[in-house]
Design a protein around this motif. Sequence first.
Motif, PDB file in Angstrom:
ATOM      1  N   VAL A  39      22.768  56.114  10.417  1.00 32.71           N
ATOM      2  CA  VAL A  39      22.133  54.912   9.866  1.00 32.71           C
ATOM      3  C   VAL A  39      21.921  53.937  11.014  1.00 32.71           C
ATOM      4  CG1 VAL A  39      22.357  52.991   8.246  1.00 32.71           C
ATOM      5  CG2 VAL A  39      23.301  55.236   7.653  1.00 32.71           C
ATOM      6  N   ARG A  40      20.655  53.591  11.240  1.00 29.51           N
ATOM      7  CA  ARG A  40      20.360  52.667  12.336  1.00 29.51           C
ATOM      8  C   ARG A  40      19.300  51.675  11.913  1.00 29.51           C
ATOM      9  NH1 ARG A  40      15.586  54.463  15.251  1.00 29.51           N
ATOM     10  NH2 ARG A  40      14.915  56.496  14.466  1.00 29.51           N
ATOM     11  N   GLN A  41      19.299  50.546  12.617  1.00 27.70           N
ATOM     12  CA  GLN A  41      18.311  49.495  12.382  1.00 27.70           C
ATOM     13  C   GLN A  41      17.340  49.396  13.547  1.00 27.70           C
ATOM     14  OE1 GLN A  41      20.471  45.904  10.535  1.00 27.70           O
ATOM     15  NE2 GLN A  41      22.061  47.069  11.618  1.00 27.70           N
ATOM     16  N   GLN A  42      17.510  50.228  14.528  1.00 27.34           N
ATOM     17  CA  GLN A  42      16.705  50.167  15.747  1.00 27.34           C
ATOM     18  C   GLN A  42      15.418  50.980  15.582  1.00 27.34           C
ATOM     19  OE1 GLN A  42      19.064  50.346  19.512  1.00 27.34           O
ATOM     20  NE2 GLN A  42      20.733  50.777  18.085  1.00 27.34           N
ATOM     21  N   PHE A  43      14.469  50.390  14.873  1.00 24.13           N
ATOM     22  CA  PHE A  43      13.171  51.019  14.655  1.00 24.13           C
ATOM     23  C   PHE A  43      12.083  50.227  15.362  1.00 24.13           C
ATOM     24  CE2 PHE A  43      15.605  52.926  11.234  1.00 24.13           C
ATOM     25  CZ  PHE A  43      15.154  54.238  11.269  1.00 24.13           C
ATOM     26  N   LEU A  47      13.641  47.521   6.170  1.00 24.42           N
ATOM     27  CA  LEU A  47      14.140  48.554   5.255  1.00 24.42           C
ATOM     28  C   LEU A  47      15.523  49.036   5.701  1.00 24.42           C
ATOM     29  CD1 LEU A  47      13.631  50.362   2.803  1.00 24.42           C
ATOM     30  CD2 LEU A  47      12.468  51.955   4.337  1.00 24.42           C
ATOM     31  N   ALA A  48      15.686  49.250   6.995  1.00 26.74           N
ATOM     32  CA  ALA A  48      16.983  49.689   7.515  1.00 26.74           C
ATOM     33  C   ALA A  48      18.057  48.625   7.304  1.00 26.74           C
ATOM     34  CB  ALA A  48      16.860  50.037   9.000  1.00 26.74           C
ATOM     35  N   GLN A  49      17.707  47.354   7.486  1.00 26.52           N
ATOM     36  CA  GLN A  49      18.670  46.274   7.249  1.00 26.52           C
ATOM     37  C   GLN A  49      19.132  46.277   5.795  1.00 26.52           C
ATOM     38  OE1 GLN A  49      16.000  43.207   8.889  1.00 26.52           O
ATOM     39  NE2 GLN A  49      17.761  42.494  10.074  1.00 26.52           N
ATOM     40  N   GLU A  50      18.200  46.456   4.877  1.00 30.19           N
ATOM     41  CA  GLU A  50      18.552  46.519   3.453  1.00 30.19           C
ATOM     42  C   GLU A  50      19.441  47.723   3.174  1.00 30.19           C
ATOM     43  OE1 GLU A  50      17.976  44.321   0.981  1.00 30.19           O
ATOM     44  OE2 GLU A  50      17.120  42.998   2.504  1.00 30.19           O
ATOM     45  N   SER A  51      19.161  48.839   3.830  1.00 28.32           N
ATOM     46  CA  SER A  51      19.973  50.040   3.643  1.00 28.32           C
ATOM     47  C   SER A  51      21.403  49.817   4.103  1.00 28.32           C
ATOM     48  CB  SER A  51      19.359  51.220   4.407  1.00 28.32           C
ATOM     49  OG  SER A  51      18.105  51.549   3.876  1.00 28.32           O
ATOM     50  N   VAL A  52      21.576  49.217   5.287  1.00 25.16           N
ATOM     51  CA  VAL A  52      22.924  48.947   5.807  1.00 25.16           C
ATOM     52  C   VAL A  52      23.670  48.035   4.842  1.00 25.16           C
ATOM     53  CG1 VAL A  52      24.208  47.770   7.643  1.00 25.16           C
ATOM     54  CG2 VAL A  52      22.406  49.401   8.228  1.00 25.16           C
ATOM     55  N   ALA A  53      23.009  46.983   4.388  1.00 23.80           N
ATOM     56  CA  ALA A  53      23.660  46.056   3.446  1.00 23.80           C
ATOM     57  C   ALA A  53      24.026  46.774   2.150  1.00 23.80           C
ATOM     58  CB  ALA A  53      22.741  44.871   3.156  1.00 23.80           C
ATOM     59  N   PHE A  67      30.302  53.988   4.574  1.00 18.20           N
ATOM     60  CA  PHE A  67      29.531  53.612   5.760  1.00 18.20           C
ATOM     61  C   PHE A  67      30.497  53.108   6.815  1.00 18.20           C
ATOM     62  CE2 PHE A  67      27.491  50.275   8.321  1.00 18.20           C
ATOM     63  CZ  PHE A  67      26.518  51.032   8.949  1.00 18.20           C
ATOM     64  N   THR A  68      30.358  53.616   8.041  1.00 15.93           N
ATOM     65  CA  THR A  68      31.214  53.210   9.142  1.00 15.93           C
ATOM     66  C   THR A  68      30.352  52.745  10.310  1.00 15.93           C
ATOM     67  OG1 THR A  68      32.814  54.902   8.478  1.00 15.93           O
ATOM     68  CG2 THR A  68      33.083  53.940  10.675  1.00 15.93           C
ATOM     69  N   PRO A  69      30.417  51.462  10.653  1.00 16.64           N
ATOM     70  CA  PRO A  69      29.639  50.982  11.800  1.00 16.64           C
ATOM     71  C   PRO A  69      30.299  51.394  13.120  1.00 16.64           C
ATOM     72  CG  PRO A  69      30.844  49.172  10.800  1.00 16.64           C
ATOM     73  CD  PRO A  69      31.119  50.383   9.973  1.00 16.64           C
ATOM     74  N   VAL A  70      29.748  52.405  13.754  1.00 14.96           N
ATOM     75  CA  VAL A  70      30.267  52.885  15.035  1.00 14.96           C
ATOM     76  C   VAL A  70      29.306  52.592  16.182  1.00 14.96           C
ATOM     77  CG1 VAL A  70      31.709  54.695  14.019  1.00 14.96           C
ATOM     78  CG2 VAL A  70      29.339  55.204  14.648  1.00 14.96           C
ATOM     79  N   GLY A  71      28.110  52.116  15.846  1.00  9.94           N
ATOM     80  CA  GLY A  71      27.121  51.763  16.854  1.00  9.94           C
ATOM     81  C   GLY A  71      26.188  52.910  17.207  1.00  9.94           C
ATOM     82  N   TYR A  72      25.013  52.529  17.694  1.00 10.26           N
ATOM     83  CA  TYR A  72      24.005  53.478  18.183  1.00 10.26           C
ATOM     84  C   TYR A  72      23.569  53.031  19.558  1.00 10.26           C
ATOM     85  CZ  TYR A  72      22.393  56.810  14.593  1.00 10.26           C
ATOM     86  OH  TYR A  72      22.265  57.863  13.732  1.00 10.26           O
ATOM     87  N   ALA A  93      19.464  50.814  28.693  1.00  7.80           N
ATOM     88  CA  ALA A  93      19.946  51.214  27.377  1.00  7.80           C
ATOM     89  C   ALA A  93      20.030  50.010  26.455  1.00  7.80           C
ATOM     90  CB  ALA A  93      21.319  51.866  27.498  1.00  7.80           C
ATOM     91  N   VAL A  94      19.985  50.281  25.152  1.00  9.47           N
ATOM     92  CA  VAL A  94      20.204  49.252  24.139  1.00  9.47           C
ATOM     93  C   VAL A  94      21.231  49.779  23.147  1.00  9.47           C
ATOM     94  CG1 VAL A  94      17.934  48.167  24.372  1.00  9.47           C
ATOM     95  CG2 VAL A  94      18.252  50.028  22.730  1.00  9.47           C
ATOM     96  N   PHE A  95      21.982  48.843  22.556  1.00  8.37           N
ATOM     97  CA  PHE A  95      23.083  49.212  21.666  1.00  8.37           C
ATOM     98  C   PHE A  95      23.141  48.234  20.504  1.00  8.37           C
ATOM     99  CE2 PHE A  95      27.590  48.757  20.445  1.00  8.37           C
ATOM    100  CZ  PHE A  95      27.868  50.071  20.084  1.00  8.37           C
ATOM    101  N   CYS A  96      23.382  48.756  19.308  1.00  7.66           N
ATOM    102  CA  CYS A  96      23.617  47.916  18.134  1.00  7.66           C
ATOM    103  C   CYS A  96      24.917  48.365  17.487  1.00  7.66           C
ATOM    104  CB  CYS A  96      22.468  48.017  17.133  1.00  7.66           C
ATOM    105  SG  CYS A  96      22.740  46.996  15.662  1.00  7.66           S
ATOM    106  N   ALA A  97      25.915  47.503  17.520  1.00  9.68           N
ATOM    107  CA  ALA A  97      27.235  47.830  16.981  1.00  9.68           C
ATOM    108  C   ALA A  97      27.243  47.923  15.458  1.00  9.68           C
ATOM    109  CB  ALA A  97      28.259  46.791  17.440  1.00  9.68           C
ATOM    110  N   GLU A  98      26.256  47.335  14.778  1.00  7.05           N
ATOM    111  CA  GLU A  98      26.204  47.390  13.306  1.00  7.05           C
ATOM    112  C   GLU A  98      25.685  48.721  12.788  1.00  7.05           C
ATOM    113  OE1 GLU A  98      23.972  44.180  11.652  1.00  7.05           O
ATOM    114  OE2 GLU A  98      25.512  42.693  12.124  1.00  7.05           O
ATOM    115  N   ASP A  99      25.034  49.515  13.628  1.00  3.92           N
ATOM    116  CA  ASP A  99      24.550  50.822  13.204  1.00  3.92           C
ATOM    117  C   ASP A  99      25.734  51.776  13.099  1.00  3.92           C
ATOM    118  OD1 ASP A  99      22.007  49.755  13.319  1.00  3.92           O
ATOM    119  OD2 ASP A  99      21.496  50.671  15.229  1.00  3.92           O
TER     120      ASP A  99
END
Length: 152
Positions: A50-54, A62-68, A78-83, A129-135
């Motif tokens: 599950v990622r929000q980096q689109f 849509l990804a933000q709504e999915s995470v929420a 759901f486990t936020p481990v980052g992408y 590189a880019v990283f999102c810890a919420e993904d």
Amino acid sequence: MAGKRVVVAGAGVVGASIAYHLAERGADEVVLAEAGTVASGATGKALGGVRQQFSSAPEVRLAQESVAFFRSLGTGLFTPVGYLFLATTEDGLRRLEERREVQRALGVPVEAVDPSHVAGLAVDDVHGAVFCAEDGTADPAGITRELVRRAV
């Protein structure tokens, strides 16, 4: 929606989500039609990234709504481990940065990072590189079962 019988083909995550949302909107009778059991097909074999980096704003929203939504289902689903996304060309880095601007403008906490801090990662050819810890990762079969439980 009241008084109507709705038959949903498939009891994977999509069918379960449809059943859940129909029930939430007041459908009296929703039937999941499945040859096997709940989440026994492709959903049961999915990895659940599950990622929000689109790239586009609609995809990010849509990804933000999915995470929420996944977080609202409870712990363990759901486990936020980052992408971490890596660019191995200058053009790739430029595209990562363009996407990061779109994502940050929509509130996604994606950051440019130094990939060398990841132990064991060969970064000789990495330009950035880019990283999102919420993904993170989701449990597709668990989410499906929870959606069916809530729909019932």
